[in-house]
Design an enzyme around this catalytic site. Structure first.
Site, PDB file in Angstrom:
ATOM      1  N   ASP A  62       0.742  -1.192   0.060  1.00  0.00           N
ATOM      2  CA  ASP A  62       0.002  -0.006  -0.021  1.00  0.00           C
ATOM      3  C   ASP A  62       0.848   1.299   0.132  1.00  0.00           C
ATOM      4  O   ASP A  62       1.996   1.350  -0.582  1.00  0.00           O
ATOM      5  CB  ASP A  62      -0.787   0.018   1.093  1.00  0.00           C
ATOM      6  N   HIS A  97      -3.726   5.738   3.880  1.00  0.00           N
ATOM      7  CA  HIS A  97      -4.480   4.423   3.192  1.00  0.00           C
ATOM      8  C   HIS A  97      -3.870   3.241   3.815  1.00  0.00           C
ATOM      9  O   HIS A  97      -4.724   2.310   4.447  1.00  0.00           O
ATOM     10  CB  HIS A  97      -4.357   4.538   1.752  1.00  0.00           C
ATOM     11  N   ASN A 192     -13.845   0.406  -7.049  1.00  0.00           N
ATOM     12  CA  ASN A 192     -14.858   1.310  -6.667  1.00  0.00           C
ATOM     13  C   ASN A 192     -15.575   2.090  -7.931  1.00  0.00           C
ATOM     14  O   ASN A 192     -16.222   3.253  -7.682  1.00  0.00           O
ATOM     15  CB  ASN A 192     -14.644   2.292  -5.537  1.00  0.00           C
ATOM     16  N   SER A 254     -11.562  -1.397  -0.656  1.00  0.00           N
ATOM     17  CA  SER A 254     -10.365  -1.318   0.430  1.00  0.00           C
ATOM     18  C   SER A 254     -10.460  -1.940   1.608  1.00  0.00           C
ATOM     19  O   SER A 254      -9.760  -2.838   2.064  1.00  0.00           O
ATOM     20  CB  SER A 254      -9.675   0.177   0.287  1.00  0.00           C
TER      21      SER A 254
END
Length: 438
Positions: A62, A97, A192, A254
């Site tokens: 990430d 994130h 998404n 996520s």
């Protein structure tokens, strides 16, 4: 107003009051902990009596992780950065994130009895943070180096809470095959955009693709879908840890991916002898669909096999199944008989626990040979007895490819439900816009 929620199934089952989850009451006065409706829905106190993820390392590929966060401190390994000139990936202070994903997996909270802050679903798991180079150009997904590093440094689960339209390079495909051969479970978010267009790495063979379910129990409107989807998990209004801000709330696949990775860590901790595919098999065999089905044999393009139920995955008696379980395998991975083995990308495998014999014993071979001789004798007799009726129809039967073979099943029936053209079914429109969790 209490944040404790129940997720209700949709469709006819919902009218009967069926539940996807049963939420446990919270006992904390901390609004962040009380806001973790998804964690409460998993009934974590029962889950943690079975497993807490101990002795399992989850790699989080990430943006890096803030290992000094009060809810993560002690659970984050140094890791590696493939950006910013290298170094470790455990002191991220900008992008939050990766920290958020790590906390959903292995956060341990803080304060008396760890009752405040973010608690992850696998609080005793270790996080191996890996910061990928997100710049466009070269390898657009930039996952080959991070995946190989994760495998070589002890990760048993790799969380990839990102998605993009870029097809994988040969190096990235090779890295995924490397992880598969080393028995590491790769988990990735579907994206998404609310589209069926495949996103990577989730759509790649060898990866467990995850969609999102909303707080009301319906599939999240912006959750990408397709035949590669295997599981869904909570992904709406999810509280988690941050960097510049101590906590954050987000919506997207996520977060649902992180929950599936955490559930996989729980299973790998309790059942260390299971293969990665067999871990996925436990998760899919115990999942429940939004319309209340369990144990379905083919994944639906919207919700796969259903929403994860960690307690059942840990506690139910489930056959181990084939080595690869419900996973579609890369072409250059080791062959394995059973569901999902070497299936082409986009093709739905069979039941997650199906298996096939790898060979025949000498006795069985002899029996088959004898049977062939007998059949040939019968055929010769029939031919001689009917030599004057050469124009008649040959003997019929239901052999391979005949009636009952399953050939010709309409595509819309291959995923467990029928959806009329132009009718999107019972899936809801996208909820009010929230900051994307991916």
């Amino acid at each position: 107003m209490s944040f404790t929620r129940t997720l209700r199934a949709v469709g006819s089952v919902a009218a009967a009051g069926a539940l996807l989850f049963t939420a446990a009451p919270t006992a904390s006065a901390d609004y962040i902990r009380d806001g973790q409706w998804a964690l409460d829905a998993f009934n974590p106190q029962k889950v943690w009596k079975e497993s807490t993820g101990k002795n399992v390392t989850v790699a989080v590929i990430d943006s890096g992780v803030n290992g000094d966060h009060v809810d993560l401190k002690g659970n984050v390994l140094p890791g590696k950065s493939f950006a910013d000139g290298g170094g470790t990936a455990d002191h991220e202070s900008g992008d939050d994130h990766g920290t958020a994903m790590a906390a959903l997996i292995a956060g341990h909270g803080h304060g008396a009895r760890h009752a405040d802050g973010i608690m992850g679903l696998a609080p005793d798991a270790k996080i191996l943070p890996i910061k990928r180079n997100e710049s466009i150009g070269g390898d657009a997904n930039n996952v080959d180096g991070p995946i190989r590093y994760a495998v070589d440094h002890g990760a048993k689960v790799i969380n990839m809470s990102f998605a993009g339209p870029y097809a994988l390079t040969d190096k990235e495909k090779s890295a995924i095959s490397y992880a598969v051969k080393k028995d590491v479970l790769l988990v990735a978010g579907s994206g998404n955009d609310g589209t069926s267009k495949p996103s990577y790495p989730a759509a790649a063979p060898g990866v467990l693709a995850v969609g999102a379910v909303a707080e009301d129990g319906n599939v999240l409107g912006e959750s990408n879908y397709g035949p590669h989807i295997r599981l869904i998990a909570p992904g709406e209004k999810i509280y988690s840890a941050g960097t510049s801000m101590k906590y954050r709330q987000a919506t997207g696949t996520s977060d649902s991916t992180a929950y599936v990775s955490a559930a996989a860590a729980l299973v790998r901790s309790k059942y260390p002898d299971l293969t990665a595919g067999q871990v996925a098999n436990r998760l899919t065999k115990t999942a429940i669909t939004p319309d209340g089905k369990t144990g379905i044999s083919s994944p639906d393009p919207k919700y796969g096999y259903g929403v994860i139920r960690p307690y059942r995955a840990l506690s139910e008696k489930i056959p181990a199944g084939s080595k690869n379980g419900p996973l579609t395998m890369p072409k250059d991975s080791e062959p394995s008989a059973g569901a999902g083995a070497d299936a082409p990308a986009g093709e739905a495998p069979g039941s997650a626990s199906e298996g096939k014999s790898s060979g025949l014993s000498p006795i069985a071979v002899a029996g088959i040979a004898l049977g062939v001789v007998v059949v040939l004798g019968i055929v010769v007799g029939v031919v001689l007895a009917n030599k004057k009726r050469r124009n008649g129809p040959p003997p019929g039967g239901t052999g391979f490819g005949g009636p009952g073979s399953g050939a010709g099943v309409p595509p819309q029936h291959q995923f467990g439900y029928y959806q009329q053209p132009g009718n999107p079914g019972a899936y809801p429109p996208a909820p009010p816009t929230q900051p994307p969790g991916q």
